[in-house]
Motif scaffolding. Structure first.
Motif, PDB file in Angstrom:
ATOM      1  N   LYS A   3     -33.354 -82.466  31.072  1.00 14.25           N
ATOM      2  CA  LYS A   3     -32.235 -82.243  30.273  1.00 14.25           C
ATOM      3  C   LYS A   3     -31.879 -83.344  29.351  1.00 14.25           C
ATOM      4  O   LYS A   3     -31.114 -82.981  28.280  1.00 14.25           O
ATOM      5  N   VAL A   4     -31.916 -84.612  29.721  1.00 10.24           N
ATOM      6  CA  VAL A   4     -31.745 -85.455  28.978  1.00 10.24           C
ATOM      7  C   VAL A   4     -32.503 -85.623  27.631  1.00 10.24           C
ATOM      8  O   VAL A   4     -31.714 -85.877  26.427  1.00 10.24           O
ATOM      9  N   PHE A   5     -33.746 -85.409  27.843  1.00 16.45           N
ATOM     10  CA  PHE A   5     -34.706 -85.059  26.571  1.00 16.45           C
ATOM     11  C   PHE A   5     -34.041 -84.020  25.779  1.00 16.45           C
ATOM     12  O   PHE A   5     -34.022 -84.372  24.464  1.00 16.45           O
ATOM     13  N   ALA A   6     -33.594 -82.856  26.325  1.00 12.83           N
ATOM     14  CA  ALA A   6     -33.150 -82.130  25.386  1.00 12.83           C
ATOM     15  C   ALA A   6     -31.684 -82.243  24.611  1.00 12.83           C
ATOM     16  O   ALA A   6     -31.669 -82.067  23.421  1.00 12.83           O
ATOM     17  N   VAL A   7     -31.121 -82.984  25.348  1.00 14.75           N
ATOM     18  CA  VAL A   7     -29.752 -83.695  24.698  1.00 14.75           C
ATOM     19  C   VAL A   7     -30.101 -84.547  23.672  1.00 14.75           C
ATOM     20  O   VAL A   7     -29.752 -84.624  22.336  1.00 14.75           O
ATOM     21  N   ALA A   8     -30.976 -85.511  23.995  1.00 11.81           N
ATOM     22  CA  ALA A   8     -31.440 -86.544  23.004  1.00 11.81           C
ATOM     23  C   ALA A   8     -32.091 -85.789  21.719  1.00 11.81           C
ATOM     24  O   ALA A   8     -31.688 -86.068  20.741  1.00 11.81           O
ATOM     25  N   LEU A  12     -30.727 -86.197  17.950  1.00 14.05           N
ATOM     26  CA  LEU A  12     -31.740 -86.487  16.781  1.00 14.05           C
ATOM     27  C   LEU A  12     -31.664 -85.625  15.651  1.00 14.05           C
ATOM     28  O   LEU A  12     -31.761 -85.915  14.631  1.00 14.05           O
ATOM     29  N   THR A  13     -31.897 -84.561  16.082  1.00 11.92           N
ATOM     30  CA  THR A  13     -31.890 -83.316  14.891  1.00 11.92           C
ATOM     31  C   THR A  13     -30.858 -83.195  14.194  1.00 11.92           C
ATOM     32  O   THR A  13     -30.853 -82.915  13.333  1.00 11.92           O
ATOM     33  N   ALA A  14     -29.830 -83.291  15.228  1.00 16.69           N
ATOM     34  CA  ALA A  14     -28.476 -83.151  14.503  1.00 16.69           C
ATOM     35  C   ALA A  14     -28.192 -84.288  13.196  1.00 16.69           C
ATOM     36  O   ALA A  14     -27.750 -83.996  12.197  1.00 16.69           O
ATOM     37  N   THR A 214     -22.731 -70.084  28.652  1.00 14.21           N
ATOM     38  CA  THR A 214     -21.597 -71.017  28.764  1.00 14.21           C
ATOM     39  C   THR A 214     -22.159 -72.260  29.459  1.00 14.21           C
ATOM     40  O   THR A 214     -21.590 -73.372  29.311  1.00 14.21           O
ATOM     41  N   LYS A 215     -23.510 -72.265  30.077  1.00 15.41           N
ATOM     42  CA  LYS A 215     -23.846 -73.477  30.753  1.00 15.41           C
ATOM     43  C   LYS A 215     -24.381 -74.542  29.540  1.00 15.41           C
ATOM     44  O   LYS A 215     -24.531 -75.782  29.885  1.00 15.41           O
ATOM     45  N   ASP A 216     -24.727 -74.014  28.252  1.00 17.24           N
ATOM     46  CA  ASP A 216     -25.302 -75.050  27.454  1.00 17.24           C
ATOM     47  C   ASP A 216     -23.898 -75.666  26.401  1.00 17.24           C
ATOM     48  O   ASP A 216     -24.350 -76.368  25.489  1.00 17.24           O
ATOM     49  N   LEU A 217     -22.694 -75.312  26.882  1.00 18.61           N
ATOM     50  CA  LEU A 217     -21.794 -75.672  26.257  1.00 18.61           C
ATOM     51  C   LEU A 217     -21.721 -77.358  26.142  1.00 18.61           C
ATOM     52  O   LEU A 217     -21.361 -77.709  25.032  1.00 18.61           O
ATOM     53  N   GLY A 218     -21.831 -77.846  27.167  1.00 16.43           N
ATOM     54  CA  GLY A 218     -21.900 -79.484  27.129  1.00 16.43           C
ATOM     55  C   GLY A 218     -22.970 -79.867  26.174  1.00 16.43           C
ATOM     56  O   GLY A 218     -22.590 -80.836  25.500  1.00 16.43           O
ATOM     57  N   THR A 219     -24.031 -79.471  26.300  1.00 15.93           N
ATOM     58  CA  THR A 219     -25.213 -79.846  25.660  1.00 15.93           C
ATOM     59  C   THR A 219     -24.621 -79.742  24.129  1.00 15.93           C
ATOM     60  O   THR A 219     -25.094 -80.527  23.045  1.00 15.93           O
ATOM     61  N   MET A 220     -24.195 -78.636  23.764  1.00 12.78           N
ATOM     62  CA  MET A 220     -23.821 -78.140  22.437  1.00 12.78           C
ATOM     63  C   MET A 220     -22.713 -79.184  21.685  1.00 12.78           C
ATOM     64  O   MET A 220     -22.878 -79.730  20.621  1.00 12.78           O
ATOM     65  N   ARG A 221     -21.932 -79.295  22.641  1.00 13.34           N
ATOM     66  CA  ARG A 221     -20.845 -80.270  22.278  1.00 13.34           C
ATOM     67  C   ARG A 221     -21.307 -81.498  21.976  1.00 13.34           C
ATOM     68  O   ARG A 221     -20.856 -82.388  21.114  1.00 13.34           O
TER      69      ARG A 221
END
Lengths: 409, 239
Positions: A3-8, A12-14, A214-221
């Motif tokens: 999860k941490v990796f996905a967020v990071a 980075l890509t953003a 809806t579970k991905d809202l946090g990551t998206m934000r």
């Protein structure tokens, strides 16, 4: 851990994905002429794109409907078509500018005339759009785009008077040799460069591609609220570098080589090499995003199957549009039109086309039918309303300012 | 994706209760049983039943349904003529594609079908009433004074015999374009405050007419007549 990796990775890509040819050119031009006295516009623009992208990303995650679905559904076929024509004109213009940007950056490396490079760049873009996996495309180009961080390092190496630089950002002022209307024109251009419509088309459609819920809202934000501001910092460093190097000698920035020159001054060959990798990847990534946005928007308006999450033959019309858009982009560049000039046009027209897309997203983000309990909160609505006015003012002012300043001449 | 969707409250079926034709149905994405995209709802087929009930019976799609919607009768008609001119040899040029309402599973952010998308679109094959025609009709008082036009058509699923039809129960009447209330009539509490206030002010004269209260709904002459005294204020249906 995953999860941490996905967020990071998302953040980075953003960052890498935020900066495109419009940001590169406009920030360097403005930095050279106005120092950081227009830096506040970048901040206003970054907050704006955060508000807009967060809303449209949330709508996509909760309702599975991307931006142009919503535009057609709320505005109907007439206004929807007017919006489609305007947005596609701007996005194609941006697409042309990005392909041209990649070719110009490769010309700096190879000394081969960019016109010879354009067909290869266009072919590569089309190949990526046709074959590459969505996540691979986004992550690889986004990560290499981080090479642009050298601009921040270069600015630090150039050792400007930080107090003076930041003070200029805080006060409304302009250099004495510039007129207020030119100042206003560049303010609108910078705003348009930060809030390009394709970024939102791509971001929301990408959310549907990656099957956000809806579970991905946090990551998206997190991606939006951390990644985009850090991308904005890169924009400011580009402007800062140009201000330090070109400001005192009254030079203007007209080529991509001049955008990268401050890095060479501060960090030498190695720095310039990294900057060039950043240029190529960031503009290549943006070119892919623009191309996809054209396909996404036209397919979503007409109700066709779109996206790279289905086999290419299932979304046949979508892929035909991608091919035609890429051919059109390359054809425009081969007329020898100056890609930097196309960039200047694209950022200003971005500001014009924005309200028609922003308004329906703002309305739907408030509609419990679509959003359930994830409707806009108080903060999103306050900022959303402020930006509705700002975007409206910028859209109305853009073309008159362009005419009276003769494009900032 | 489908299982994740199930736990979202926004996926309740709009077709099971009260809805607005323009706001909730028109221009929605149609999605098939495998979550693949089919078309947009370009228009709706209306049928007058023998018992006098006016109900939605099908979704219409394709250029034959979409082109007349690009303008009001004047410009839309002209556009329609030009578009027909481009294909005079085609017998089905004016015949839109149709999806029977029986094939619709439910309506949330999209219209979900019960079937796969291959071959889902078949020509309508017959002349029928269209929602767009109704939306173009002027609404007049008994003395012929123009009161406005239908801004939306309120629908409701029948609960008693013969049941299951989605019938027209009334019209939102006002000035402006269909759908231009953006749902702020049904939910007067919907934000943001700025947009709500401006839209509600623009539509301050908009009213509601029960279908049963209309004096005349003349499809041939293309006019709706109603006694202004029977117009009601708009109610917050979804608040």
């Amino acid at each position: 851990m995953k999860k941490v990796f996905a967020v990071a990775l998302g953040i980075l890509t953003a960052i890498g994905g935020f900066v495109d040819i419009g940001d590169l050119v406009t920030n360097a031009q403005v930095g050279a002429r106005f120092g950081l006295s227009l830096g506040w516009v970048v901040i206003v623009g970054v907050v704006g794109i955060c508000v807009f992208a967060e809303m449209s990303g949330r709508v996509a995650a909760v309702s599975q409907r991307a931006t142009f679905d919503i535009v057609r559904e709320r505005l109907g076929p007439r206004m929807g078509m007017a919006n489609l024509l305007a947005s596609m004109a701007v996005t194609l213009l941006t697409f042309v500018a990005e392909i041209g940007g990649v070719a110009l950056a490769l010309q700096l490396v190879s000394s081969v005339n960019y016109l010879l490079i354009v067909p290869f760049v266009a072919f590569t873009v089309w190949l990526i759009l046709w074959r590459a996996k969505f996540s691979v495309m986004e992550n690889v180009l986004g990560l290499f785009g981080l090479g642009l961080v050298v601009f921040a390092v270069a600015l630090w190496q150039l050792g400007p008077d930080w107090g003076d630089l930041t003070h200029r950002m805080m006060v409304v002022d302009k250099p004495g040799d510039e007129q207020w209307r030119t100042w206003a024109y560049y303010a609108v251009a910078l705003f348009g460069a930060a809030m390009t419509p394709y970024e939102v088309f791509f971001f929301s459609s990408g959310g549907v591609e990656e099957r956000w819920t809806t579970k991905d809202l946090g990551t998206m934000r997190l991606n939006v609220l951390v990644g985009f501001p850090l991308g904005g910092m890169l924009s400011l460093s580009i402007a800062g570098c140009a201000a330090v190097v070109f400001g005192p000698i009254d030079a203007s920035v007209d080529t991509l080589g001049q955008v990268g020159l401050p890095v060479a001054v501060a960090l030498g060959k190695v720095g310039l090499a990294v900057a060039l990798i950043g240029f190529v990847s960031a503009t290549m990534g943006a070119a892919c995003e623009c191309g996809l946005s054209v396909g996404y928007s036209i397919a979503q308006y007409n109700g066709w199957q779109w996206g790279k999450y289905v086999r290419t033959d299932v979304a046949a019309r979508f892929h035909v549009v991608l091919l035609l858009a890429t051919l059109a982009g390359a054809a425009v560049l081969l007329t020898k039109v100056d890609p930097i000039l196309v960039t200047e046009f694209s950022v200003v027209f971005s500001a014009v086309a924005l309200p028609l897309t922003y308004f329906p997203i703002l309305v739907v983000a408030n509609d419990p039918d679509y959003m359930g309990k994830h409707v806009n909160g108080r903060l999103a609505n306050s900022l959303g309303s402020v930006y509705l006015i700002l975007i409206g003012v910028a859209a109305l002012a853009a073309i008159p300012l362009m005419i009276v300043t003769r494009m900032g001449a | 994706m489908a299982q994740d969707l199930a736990d979202q409250e926004s996926s309740k079926d709009r077709l099971s209760g009260s809805l607005d034709a323009v706001l909730h149905l028109l221009d929605r994405q149609v999605v098939d049983a495998d979550d693949l995209m089919v078309c947009k709802v370009d228009d709706l087929e209306l049928t007058v039943f023998d018992d006098g009930v006016l109900a939605i019976t099908g979704l219409l799609a394709g250029s034959a349904a979409a082109v007349p919607r690009y303008g009001d009768q004047g410009f839309g008609g002209l556009l329609h003529d030009y578009w027909r001119r481009l294909g005079r040899t085609e017998a089905d040029r004016d015949d839109p594609y149709r999806i029977d309402l029986e094939l619709v599973d439910h309506l949330d952010s999209a219209v979900k079908l019960k079937v796969g998308r291959e071959g889902a679109l078949v020509r309508q094959g017959q002349r029928a009433r269209r929602l767009n025609r109704l939306l173009q009709m002027p609404v007049q008082g008994l003395d012929g004074v123009r009161l406005g036009r239908p801004l939306d058509v309120r629908l409701e699923r029948e609960t008693s015999d013969p049941g299951e039809r989605i019938r027209v129960i009334g019209l939102v009447v006002g000035h402006g374009r269909p759908g231009s209330y953006f749902g702020y009539d049904r939910r007067p509490d919907m934000g943001p405050w700025l947009v709500r206030s401006v839209l509600r002010w623009l539509h301050r004269h908009s009213t509601y007419a029960e279908l049963a209260d209309l004096d005349e709904l003349d499809w041939d002459a293309g006019v709706i007549r109603v006694d202004p005294a029977r117009l009601q204020p708009l109610k917050a249906v979804d608040a």
